[in-house]
Design an enzyme around this catalytic site. Structure first.
Site, PDB file in Angstrom:
ATOM      1  N   ASP A   1      35.312  41.538  51.527  1.00 58.60           N
ATOM      2  CA  ASP A   1      35.830  42.263  50.703  1.00 58.60           C
ATOM      3  C   ASP A   1      35.514  43.907  50.662  1.00 58.60           C
ATOM      4  O   ASP A   1      34.779  44.186  51.543  1.00 58.60           O
ATOM      5  CB  ASP A   1      35.660  41.867  49.238  1.00 58.60           C
TER       6      ASP A   1
ATOM      7  N   LYS B   1      41.056  44.242  48.742  1.00 52.22           N
ATOM      8  CA  LYS B   1      42.229  44.683  47.872  1.00 52.22           C
ATOM      9  C   LYS B   1      41.635  45.957  46.937  1.00 52.22           C
ATOM     10  O   LYS B   1      41.013  45.821  46.086  1.00 52.22           O
ATOM     11  CB  LYS B   1      42.290  43.452  46.737  1.00 52.22           C
TER      12      LYS B   1
ATOM     13  N   MET C   1      35.310  46.766  35.847  1.00 45.12           N
ATOM     14  CA  MET C   1      36.930  47.523  36.164  1.00 45.12           C
ATOM     15  C   MET C   1      37.369  48.213  34.852  1.00 45.12           C
ATOM     16  O   MET C   1      38.447  48.037  34.600  1.00 45.12           O
ATOM     17  CB  MET C   1      37.691  46.170  36.339  1.00 45.12           C
TER      18      MET C   1
HETATM   19  N1  SAH Z   1      32.066  40.092  42.035  1.00 46.08           N
HETATM   20  C1  SAH Z   1      31.501  41.537  41.588  1.00 46.08           C
HETATM   21  C2  SAH Z   1      32.557  42.268  40.738  1.00 46.08           C
HETATM   22  C3  SAH Z   1      33.780  42.518  41.267  1.00 46.08           C
HETATM   23  S1  SAH Z   1      35.048  43.226  40.268  1.00 46.08           S
HETATM   24  C4  SAH Z   1      30.161  41.668  41.012  1.00 46.08           C
HETATM   25  O1  SAH Z   1      29.639  40.585  40.727  1.00 46.08           O
HETATM   26  O2  SAH Z   1      29.524  42.567  40.891  1.00 46.08           O
HETATM   27  C5  SAH Z   1      34.826  44.998  40.593  1.00 46.08           C
HETATM   28  C6  SAH Z   1      34.214  45.679  39.755  1.00 46.08           C
HETATM   29  O3  SAH Z   1      32.871  45.362  39.835  1.00 46.08           O
HETATM   30  C7  SAH Z   1      34.312  47.083  39.855  1.00 46.08           C
HETATM   31  O4  SAH Z   1      35.470  47.631  39.114  1.00 46.08           O
HETATM   32  C8  SAH Z   1      32.979  47.741  39.228  1.00 46.08           C
HETATM   33  O5  SAH Z   1      33.081  47.787  37.843  1.00 46.08           O
HETATM   34  C9  SAH Z   1      32.244  46.703  39.492  1.00 46.08           C
HETATM   35  N2  SAH Z   1      31.240  47.184  40.637  1.00 46.08           N
HETATM   36  C10 SAH Z   1      31.189  46.505  41.874  1.00 46.08           C
HETATM   37  N3  SAH Z   1      30.117  47.081  42.489  1.00 46.08           N
HETATM   38  C11 SAH Z   1      29.675  48.106  41.941  1.00 46.08           C
HETATM   39  C12 SAH Z   1      28.640  49.302  42.043  1.00 46.08           C
HETATM   40  N4  SAH Z   1      28.031  49.335  43.302  1.00 46.08           N
HETATM   41  N5  SAH Z   1      28.476  49.745  41.097  1.00 46.08           N
HETATM   42  C13 SAH Z   1      28.784  49.909  39.938  1.00 46.08           C
HETATM   43  N6  SAH Z   1      29.928  48.846  39.470  1.00 46.08           N
HETATM   44  C14 SAH Z   1      30.176  48.222  40.551  1.00 46.08           C
END
Ligand code: SAH
Length: 256
Positions: free
Chosen positions: A37, A59, A173
């Site tokens: 991803d 995506k 998000m």
């Molecule tokens: N499965 C992922 C989340 C996917 S949804 C998890 O467990 O983290 C995508 C959202 O995750 C982004 O919009 C943001 O809000 C958050 N996100 C992912 N990586 C991040 C990071 N390094 N720092 C801050 N927010 C993050």
């Protein structure tokens, strides 16, 4: 008989490649094919075999290289070819990662699969920002919430209940929906003085943290041009971070 393939739906962790689990790393090393991803740190792909196929299926908001159903189909097809497939996802696959949908697609076809958990971005980002999500005297509960607004059939979180029933809200998000989220919480009686932190690119060298209150965080986030990926943390626990940073600064001054 044809060798049976399998799929591992693997959490890559929050961004810092060192935060992957040993189990996930072993899966990457053994994989024939890796579908990864957008939020996966590509450094992790260096652990794959040199002959392993690497397929980007990210995506970006509004720009999908493959739809979810095409990804599901691809996983099924590769497993049926007898491949060891790793489906590598940012954070944890079962936290806003659509890992559940992929598992359902595989289960429906009777394809062997496994879920390898990862450190979800909120846990990773909270640690690197020094923000304890639960803290005695401040927060005894935490909720992971999506900030994405109800579009079509997607369910929207119950902001009215969340405003009062949970102490620390961690919103995924949500940066693009900051104005709406603030409005919902304030309208449902959350204090405008509630502390808020926004953590951008948590656990990476580019991490930025901005803190404020429900009343001013929208303006601050705009001024700082905060953008995705970022998390919003709302609740008194944000003050525990400020306390920690103050203690660290004071200690530095004493020593320095
Ligand atoms: N499965 C992922 C989340 C996917 S949804 C998890 O467990 O983290 C995508 C959202 O995750 C982004 O919009 C943001 O809000 C958050 N996100 C992912 N990586 C991040 C990071 N390094 N720092 C801050 N927010 C993050």
């Amino acid at each position: 008989m044809r060798k049976e393939g399998e799929v591992a739906i693997v959490g890559a962790g929050p961004g810092d490649p060192d935060l992957i689990t040993l189990k996930a790393l072993k899966k990457i090393q053994a994989a024939d094919v890796i579908l990864y991803d957008r939020l996966v740190n590509v450094e992790l792909l260096e652990y794959a075999r040199s002959d392993a196929r690497r397929i980007y299926v990210g995506k970006a908001p509004g720009r999908h290289s493959m739809t979810q159903s095409q990804i599901n189909e691809k996983l099924i097809q590769l497993a049926r070819e007898g491949k060891r497939v790793v489906r590598l996802k940012g954070g944890d696959p079962f936290i806003f990662g659509r890992g559940g949908e992929e598992a359902i697609a595989l289960a429906e076809k009777g394809i062997p699969y496994e879920i390898v958990p990862g450190i979800t971005s909120s846990i990773g980002a909270a640690a690197s920002a020094r923000l304890p999500l639960t803290h005695r005297g401040m927060s005894v509960s935490v909720a992971f919430v999506t900030g994405r607004r109800c579009r079509g059939q997607e369910e929207s979180p119950r902001w009215d209940l969340l405003a009062h029933s949970v102490e620390t809200l961690v919103i995924y998000m949500g940066v693009g929906e900051m104005a709406f989220i603030r409005e919902e919480l304030l309208r449902n009686g959350k204090s405008p003085e509630t502390p808020v932190a926004v953590i951008e690119r948590g656990t990476t060298p580019g991490q930025r943290v901005v803190t404020g209150t429900l009343s001013n965080i929208g303006r601050l986030a705009e001024t700082m041009k905060l953008s995705n990926p970022a998390l919003i943390v709302i609740g008194e626990a944000v003050r525990a971070r400020e306390h920690l940073l103050r203690l660290e600064a004071e200690a530095m001054e004493r020593i320095g």
